[in-house]
Write an enzyme that holds these catalytic residues in place. Structure first.
Site, PDB file in Angstrom:
ATOM      1  N   TRP A  27      30.408  43.623  37.263  1.00 38.04           N
ATOM      2  CA  TRP A  27      29.191  43.146  36.582  1.00 38.04           C
ATOM      3  C   TRP A  27      28.686  41.820  37.154  1.00 38.04           C
ATOM      4  CZ3 TRP A  27      33.686  44.666  34.113  1.00 38.04           C
ATOM      5  CH2 TRP A  27      34.612  43.660  33.823  1.00 38.04           C
ATOM      6  N   ARG A  28      29.402  41.296  38.137  1.00 40.77           N
ATOM      7  CA  ARG A  28      28.944  40.066  38.784  1.00 40.77           C
ATOM      8  C   ARG A  28      28.231  40.350  40.109  1.00 40.77           C
ATOM      9  NH1 ARG A  28      34.369  36.320  37.672  1.00 40.77           N
ATOM     10  NH2 ARG A  28      33.901  35.887  35.462  1.00 40.77           N
ATOM     11  N   GLU A  40      29.453  42.720  28.588  1.00 36.87           N
ATOM     12  CA  GLU A  40      29.843  41.823  27.506  1.00 36.87           C
ATOM     13  C   GLU A  40      30.235  42.586  26.251  1.00 36.87           C
ATOM     14  OE1 GLU A  40      30.530  38.812  27.721  1.00 36.87           O
ATOM     15  OE2 GLU A  40      29.678  38.340  29.675  1.00 36.87           O
ATOM     16  N   GLN A  45      37.061  41.933  22.664  1.00 40.49           N
ATOM     17  CA  GLN A  45      38.400  42.294  22.207  1.00 40.49           C
ATOM     18  C   GLN A  45      39.113  43.274  23.150  1.00 40.49           C
ATOM     19  OE1 GLN A  45      38.485  43.293  18.004  1.00 40.49           O
ATOM     20  NE2 GLN A  45      36.727  42.007  17.596  1.00 40.49           N
ATOM     21  N   THR A  46      38.719  43.272  24.430  1.00 46.08           N
ATOM     22  CA  THR A  46      39.312  44.207  25.383  1.00 46.08           C
ATOM     23  C   THR A  46      39.554  43.497  26.716  1.00 46.08           C
ATOM     24  OG1 THR A  46      37.989  45.950  24.344  1.00 46.08           O
ATOM     25  CG2 THR A  46      39.085  46.502  26.402  1.00 46.08           C
ATOM     26  N   LEU A  83      38.346  53.425  24.763  1.00 51.35           N
ATOM     27  CA  LEU A  83      38.056  51.992  24.813  1.00 51.35           C
ATOM     28  C   LEU A  83      38.150  51.362  23.432  1.00 51.35           C
ATOM     29  CD1 LEU A  83      37.317  49.912  26.966  1.00 51.35           C
ATOM     30  CD2 LEU A  83      34.905  50.408  26.559  1.00 51.35           C
ATOM     31  N   GLY A  84      37.986  52.182  22.388  1.00 49.80           N
ATOM     32  CA  GLY A  84      38.128  51.692  21.018  1.00 49.80           C
ATOM     33  C   GLY A  84      36.910  50.939  20.502  1.00 49.80           C
ATOM     34  N   TYR A 123      27.150  35.048  20.669  1.00 45.88           N
ATOM     35  CA  TYR A 123      27.845  35.006  21.959  1.00 45.88           C
ATOM     36  C   TYR A 123      27.167  35.902  22.984  1.00 45.88           C
ATOM     37  CZ  TYR A 123      30.955  36.195  25.697  1.00 45.88           C
ATOM     38  OH  TYR A 123      31.451  36.433  26.946  1.00 45.88           O
ATOM     39  N   ASP A 141      32.957  32.206  22.976  1.00 45.58           N
ATOM     40  CA  ASP A 141      33.889  33.198  22.441  1.00 45.58           C
ATOM     41  C   ASP A 141      35.239  32.526  22.207  1.00 45.58           C
ATOM     42  OD1 ASP A 141      34.879  32.819  24.979  1.00 45.58           O
ATOM     43  OD2 ASP A 141      34.868  34.930  25.547  1.00 45.58           O
ATOM     44  N   CYS A 202      48.896  24.663  32.969  1.00 44.72           N
ATOM     45  CA  CYS A 202      48.204  23.368  33.070  1.00 44.72           C
ATOM     46  C   CYS A 202      48.156  22.812  34.499  1.00 44.72           C
ATOM     47  CB  CYS A 202      48.866  22.356  32.138  1.00 44.72           C
ATOM     48  SG  CYS A 202      48.638  22.753  30.387  1.00 44.72           S
ATOM     49  N   CYS A 211      42.361  16.269  30.340  1.00 40.39           N
ATOM     50  CA  CYS A 211      42.519  17.126  29.165  1.00 40.39           C
ATOM     51  C   CYS A 211      43.290  16.363  28.085  1.00 40.39           C
ATOM     52  CB  CYS A 211      43.258  18.411  29.532  1.00 40.39           C
ATOM     53  SG  CYS A 211      43.622  19.469  28.109  1.00 40.39           S
TER      54      CYS A 211
END
Length: 406
Positions: A27-28, A40, A45-46, A83-84, A123, A141, A202, A211
């Site tokens: 998708w990029r 998106e 949630q996947t 995919l749910g 979002y 998100d 980190c 940070c």
């Protein structure tokens, strides 16, 4: 260090890191708003690795907003199978139909218009507007809230709507001029690959130097999030009913109602067992297994007029929804000898005709549409293994059927 210096450092370093390290995701490839919208919705949630093959299949089948809008819903659900969270697919198609009806099939470069599409929340609208149109809109998100909570040492509960609003306002101030799309994707990328929930990496983090959570040793403590209520358990039992005569080699399935959980998906006939009978699911509850089988037989006979005879237990299976856990016990059954006359009559009916016949006749021997306790309509039909290629099944029943047929 002042807050503004910390912000400037964060934005500059994160953007530079992303442009060097970003993943090559389908998708990029371009900034087509439709492709971004689909991705998106799928990514909600996947995991990315799970989404990629589905995305390729979906885009090849529905390459434009108009093609998605005009497709039969069952075809869209079948493409989404496995995919749910199937309401995402329904809302996506409903949104596509809105784009066709209101905007002649072109997703508008307008935040209010995009936000008004079915299934598009803050979002998703922010992601579409920033990535597709490079508008300085936040796309916040869970990944983004985690990254910003740690970097700025924010202690507000991210499960609260007010906290999300506050983080959205903060995110807007971080977007570099002319780089909204890349920056928002960089935030998501950092949360997905580096600043992960349980074991943040980190040392390779491009913004580790400033940070606040890292400096204070709170990177594992933040973000603060109230634990969600544990999903409740529902005990259910399903049957694989084996056909006879012309339906030899086929099994009986039914379509769920047009509204509610898993709407219009296909499934095995099953029932919910009362909570006070959950002990029936114990391996040692032999007597109760007979009572459960009797309940299943009554359900199928009441719905279809067919008499079934339990043959053997097949498997137990669990499925977790966001608010419910289904504990499913599955039995294999066949049609009892008492129903031979009914079978002969049913054999003259092709499985493809059954939903139509349901509306035309109330004869007891036919597999017909029936009303459940909520007055929703259920449609029964016989299917072969090959028919599964056409009908959409929820993950749980898909796995059960694949196990049975394989």
């Amino acid at each position: 260090m002042t807050e503004q210096v910390a912000k400037t450092y964060f934005s500059k370093e994160l953007l530079s890191w992303y442009r060097l390290q970003k993943r090559d995701l389908p998708w990029r490839k371009n900034r087509d708003p439709y492709r971004i919208w689909v991705s998106e919705i799928m990514l909600q949630q996947t995991r990315v690795d799970t989404v990629i093959p589905y995305y390729h299949t979906f885009m090849s089948k529905f390459p434009t907003v108009r093609s998605l809008a005009e497709a039969p819903e069952e075809e869209v659900l079948k493409c989404w199978e496995g995919l749910g969270y199937y309401s995402r697919a329904r809302n996506l198609q409903a949104g596509a139909r809105m784009v066709v009806e209101k905007y002649d099939g072109i997703i508008p470069d307008d935040k209010m218009a995009v936000s008004g599409l079915k299934g598009v929340g803050p979002y998703t609208s922010g992601a579409i507007m920033s990535i597709a149109f490079n508008r300085p809109e936040p796309a916040v998100d869970g990944n983004v809230m985690r990254v910003l909570s740690r970097y700025f040492c924010l202690e507000e509960d991210i499960a609260k709507p007010a906290t999300r609003v506050g983080i959205e306002k903060l995110a807007v101030t971080l977007i570099p001029e002319g780089a909204a799309g890349d920056f928002n994707q960089a935030l998501m990328e950092l949360g997905a690959l580096v600043c992960t929930p349980k074991s943040p990496s980190c040392l390779p983090c491009p913004v580790m130097e400033h940070c606040e959570a890292r400096h204070t040793g709170r990177e594992l403590e933040l973000p603060i999030k109230t634990k969600a209520k544990a999903p409740r358990k529902e005990f259910r039992s399903a049957v694989i009913v084996l056909g006879k005569g012309e339906n030899e080699g086929k099994i009986l399935v039914r379509q769920r109602p047009a509204t509610g959980l898993l709407a219009q998906m296909w499934e095995l006939p099953h029932l919910q067992v009362p909570d006070d009978k959950s002990q029936w699911f114990s391996d040692s509850a032999l007597k109760e297994q007979g009572e459960l089988a009797e309940m299943l037989s009554h359900m199928v006979e009441g719905d279809t007029g067919l008499l079934i005879r339990p043959r053997n237990w097949l498997m137990d299976a669990d499925h977790i929804f966001s608010h419910i856990v289904w504990k499913m016990r599955v039995y294999v059954t066949d049609l009892g000898e008492e129903s031979v006359e009914d079978i002969r009559k049913l054999a003259a009916v092709s499985s493809e005709d059954l939903p139509m016949l349901a509306a035309e006749s109330n004869e007891e021997y036919e597999v017909r549409e029936v009303a459940n306790t909520n007055s929703d309509v259920l449609t029964y039909r016989w299917i072969s293994k090959e028919d599964m290629e056409q009908l959409p099944f929820p993950n749980l029943f898909l796995k059960i059927l694949q196990y049975y047929w394989n």
